[in-house]
Enzyme design. Structure first.
Site, short mmCIF file in Angstrom:
data_model
loop_
_atom_site.label_atom_id
_atom_site.label_comp_id
_atom_site.label_asym_id
_atom_site.label_seq_id
_atom_site.Cartn_x
_atom_site.Cartn_y
_atom_site.Cartn_z
N ARG A 76 68.63 49.23 9.42
CA ARG A 76 68.52 50.62 8.98
C ARG A 76 67.13 50.91 8.43
O ARG A 76 66.85 52.06 8.05
CB ARG A 76 69.54 50.87 7.86
N ARG A 91 72.90 60.89 2.84
CA ARG A 91 72.89 59.85 3.89
C ARG A 91 72.09 60.34 5.10
O ARG A 91 71.37 59.55 5.72
CB ARG A 91 74.33 59.49 4.30
P1 AMP Z 1 78.22 52.71 7.26
O1 AMP Z 1 79.65 52.35 7.19
O2 AMP Z 1 77.47 51.98 8.34
O3 AMP Z 1 77.99 54.21 7.31
O4 AMP Z 1 77.55 52.20 5.89
C1 AMP Z 1 77.99 52.72 4.64
C2 AMP Z 1 76.94 52.46 3.57
O5 AMP Z 1 76.71 51.05 3.44
C3 AMP Z 1 75.56 53.04 3.85
O6 AMP Z 1 75.46 54.41 3.51
C4 AMP Z 1 74.69 52.14 2.95
O7 AMP Z 1 74.80 52.52 1.61
C5 AMP Z 1 75.35 50.79 3.12
N1 AMP Z 1 74.76 50.03 4.25
C6 AMP Z 1 75.38 49.66 5.41
N2 AMP Z 1 74.54 48.99 6.21
C7 AMP Z 1 73.35 48.93 5.55
C8 AMP Z 1 72.07 48.40 5.86
N3 AMP Z 1 71.84 47.81 7.03
N4 AMP Z 1 71.08 48.54 4.93
C9 AMP Z 1 71.32 49.14 3.76
N5 AMP Z 1 72.48 49.68 3.40
C10 AMP Z 1 73.51 49.59 4.29
#
Ligand code: AMP
Length: 218
Positions: free
Chosen positions: A88, A171
């Site tokens: 990310r 986000r």
């Molecule tokens: P997601 O389910 O992929 O939308 O991830 C939910 C949340 O997890 C994100 O908004 C971040 O806060 C955290 N997160 C997930 N993957 C990452 C990553 N590769 N780097 C940093 N934060 C992450």
């Protein structure tokens, strides 16, 4: 088959990753799911991550890189994977290249799913999750409301804390400012397959599979 799924929050990465994982017989590795599991389990990582996630921000790179290195080096990912939610940031992308080098992984594809921000906000405000089995529903298209039982297992459905509109906007800001630019890193290497994410789940799934078939084996 090794695939990095890329795209804004709410584009359907998790849904598509689950389908591809079943169809291609490789595990779905979601950093968001791993962090939510850690948060639910009350681990130190989980507690730290939960506060950051609820604000729509990113968990620090060093933590995420260590987590992903461990899972990719483990037996679960040995035969391939669908990686959802990582990298990310540019440091994460560079670290992933080093991890791939160390693991002798030379071929992979990046599937970039696109939808407009307004559609993301509409989808996420309607997203309901079954806390028991992780199934995802859309309140609008599935005709469900919050706290209604999961149609599959009967557990009351919930909304993710980070799907509140204010957090979704944050986000999206983080996505456009920090995550979206790293697609250029992969585009320069000719690895990116772009898909329009506005169609139905089936249509997007078919498009992804066609593109993966048409590209060189990954
Ligand atoms: P997601 O389910 O992929 O939308 O991830 C939910 C949340 O997890 C994100 O908004 C971040 O806060 C955290 N997160 C997930 N993957 C990452 C990553 N590769 N780097 C940093 N934060 C992450």
């Amino acid at each position: 088959m090794r695939v990095l799924l890329f795209g804004p929050p709410g584009v359907g990465k998790g849904t598509q990753a689950k389908l591809l994982s079943e169809e291609l017989g490789v595990p779905h590795i979601s950093t968001g799911d791993m962090l939510r599991a850690a948060a639910a389990g009350g681990t130190d990582l989980g507690k730290q991550a939960k506060a950051i996630m609820d604000n729509g921000n990113l968990v620090p790179d060093d933590i995420m890189i260590a987590v992903v290195r461990e899972v990719l080096a483990g037996p679960r990912a040995a035969g391939g994977f669908i990686l959802d939610g990582f990298p990310r940031t540019l440091p994460q992308a560079k670290a992933l290249s080093r991890i791939f080098e160390d693991l002798n992984i030379r071929e992979f594809k990046v599937v970039n799913i696109n939808v407009e921000d307004e559609e993301v906000i509409r989808r996420l405000s309607n997203r309901l999750v079954c806390p028991k089995d992780g199934h995802i529903f859309n309140a609008e298209t599935n005709g469900l409301s919050r706290e209604e039982p999961c149609p599959l297992c009967g557990t009351p459905l919930t909304q993710r804390d980070d799907d509140r509109e204010q957090t979704v906007r944050e986000r999206l800001k983080v996505y456009h400012g920090t995550t979206a630019p790293i697609i250029h890193y992969y585009r320069a290497a000719g690895l990116v397959l772009s898909v329009d994410g506005t169609g139905s789940i089936d249509v997007v799934n078919r498009q992804i599979k066609l593109m993966l078939q048409d590209s060189h084996p990954a």
